[in-house]
Write an enzyme that holds these catalytic residues in place. Sequence first.
Site, PDB file in Angstrom:
ATOM      1  N   SER A 118       0.915  -1.359   0.175  1.00 36.43           N
ATOM      2  CA  SER A 118       0.078   0.013  -0.174  1.00 36.43           C
ATOM      3  C   SER A 118       0.825   1.333  -0.052  1.00 36.43           C
ATOM      4  O   SER A 118       0.204   2.307   0.022  1.00 36.43           O
ATOM      5  CB  SER A 118      -0.974   0.046   1.187  1.00 36.43           C
ATOM      6  OG  SER A 118      -0.167   0.033   2.352  1.00 36.43           O
ATOM      7  N   HIS A 158      -5.573  -4.127  -0.464  1.00 35.41           N
ATOM      8  CA  HIS A 158      -5.409  -2.914  -1.519  1.00 35.41           C
ATOM      9  C   HIS A 158      -5.827  -3.484  -3.075  1.00 35.41           C
ATOM     10  O   HIS A 158      -5.988  -2.628  -3.770  1.00 35.41           O
ATOM     11  CB  HIS A 158      -4.293  -2.350  -1.595  1.00 35.41           C
ATOM     12  CG  HIS A 158      -4.261  -1.371  -0.203  1.00 35.41           C
ATOM     13  ND1 HIS A 158      -4.590  -0.046  -0.142  1.00 35.41           N
ATOM     14  CD2 HIS A 158      -3.829  -1.716   1.036  1.00 35.41           C
ATOM     15  CE1 HIS A 158      -4.278   0.423   1.146  1.00 35.41           C
ATOM     16  NE2 HIS A 158      -3.948  -0.455   1.825  1.00 35.41           N
ATOM     17  N   LYS A 166     -11.704  -0.333   1.492  1.00 37.97           N
ATOM     18  CA  LYS A 166     -11.299   0.264   0.389  1.00 37.97           C
ATOM     19  C   LYS A 166     -12.021   0.360  -0.888  1.00 37.97           C
ATOM     20  O   LYS A 166     -12.989   1.060  -0.995  1.00 37.97           O
ATOM     21  CB  LYS A 166      -9.790  -0.428   0.215  1.00 37.97           C
ATOM     22  CG  LYS A 166      -9.157   0.046   1.556  1.00 37.97           C
ATOM     23  CD  LYS A 166      -7.817  -0.509   1.517  1.00 37.97           C
ATOM     24  CE  LYS A 166      -6.853  -0.100   2.750  1.00 37.97           C
ATOM     25  NZ  LYS A 166      -7.574  -0.341   4.088  1.00 37.97           N
TER      26      LYS A 166
END
Lengths: 90, 397
Positions: free
Chosen positions: B185, B213, B244
Amino acid sequence: MNTRIHEIEQRIKLLLASYLESSNHPELEAHGEITGETNLVSDFTMDSFQVMEFMMELEEAFDVMIDMNSLSNTHTVHDLAVIVDKDLSG
Amino acid sequence: MGLLDKFESARAIREQLSVGGHDPTAVVMEQILSPTEGIVEGRNTILAGTNNYLGLTFDPACVAAARNAIESQGTGTTGSRMANGSFSAHAALEQELADFFKVGHGMVFSTGYAANLGTLVALLNPGDAVLLDADAHASLYDGCQMSGADIFRFRHNDVESLEKRLQRLGERAQDCLIVTEGLYSVMGDCAPLVEIAALKEKYGALLLVDEAHSLGVYGDNGCGVAEAQGVMDQVDFFVGTFSKSLGAMGGFCVSRHPELDLLRYLSRPFIFTASSSPSIIASTHEALKQVKGRPELRETLWRNADRLYQGFNELGFETGPEVSPVVAVKLGAKEAALPFWNQLLEKGVYTNLMVPPASPDQHSYIRCSVSAAHSREQVEQIIEAFGSLKHLLQADG
């Protein structure tokens, strides 16, 4: 102190000096001579990343694996030598 | 030293970080206008640091699902699932996630952090060995440490370093757990999962991949990096987050191992945490449908990511090693990074500042996360804002 731990300690001192002098870490300054009682964090203000990076260098230099859990009670060059010796002893 | 004296060092850190006028860890968004725009200090600000990869936080179907869930099921669950019982939607989402990853078993946690903690503390016992990528997320480190297992790090994305450790483990390698992420990330680089999976097979280890992610972003179906690299069937445990690409909050673990269904009896972060509110579960369920049914979101995301990455490179910035929805720009020393980040914010671009020791090396980085909801104009504005500040780095030398 047994001979092997003493030898390991000597080598760690050299590795630490080399790490501190590396161009990657100009902010780290050696304060006096590195001894067995030298504390990585308080004597050199190494941050957590730098301590972990140096551990990786030790692992490669001695061909050992250092359990991260063992680092919580490891402060000095001598403490590190004991850990490396323990792994070398298998 | 008194109990409260230790906070002096935190105070010093906060003061250091705030020298440019703003504390990068404490930016307040007075208003959120859209997935990619907010108001900070009265200014319209492009949000380029919120991990809202698919821009689903304002998706009408997700919002409607959350609203309906509140009206029909209430605002909260008021306790843990083991003590208070499970709402059917929680159990249904677990099955949907398991189906999505084409594995049989799933567990939902209240946050992504809890998912990693809860999975690892239950999987590992003292005396077990875990091999952890050096750049792994703090939640993976914490889960490994809480488990009491022996933790050995391998160099980030370094297959040789991993194999060396597997060899040194000897017979223990057969029972060890390899822990890696799909997409990292900070730098936006992917794990070499093909090679890591091959080592896992060679030594008989288990493999856990955190797709926090990369879920919704990589792979034909949006399952993540393991799907993109064709090794999903070699991954033993997938963990990830709803906060996310799925635009909500929560986390999960899915696995082909039926033992996952028993993991909940051993996982204190699962047992002793209140379960997610119905609105979160409902919007996550809807967002997962969007991931499956709207591949065009990924296409737009990748077009934006590619443009931002190329734009920064054309300006001469040093970026991460590959195009991804996380675009990191290397800024060097913290002293140069802080004014750069502050002036970006003042120009109406919110990004993430990573300084040592939170960055993966001795340099500071500004990290952008790209969204499918960013317009082409917003992407150009971000590039332009970076370009207008380049002199700050040159002056720094």
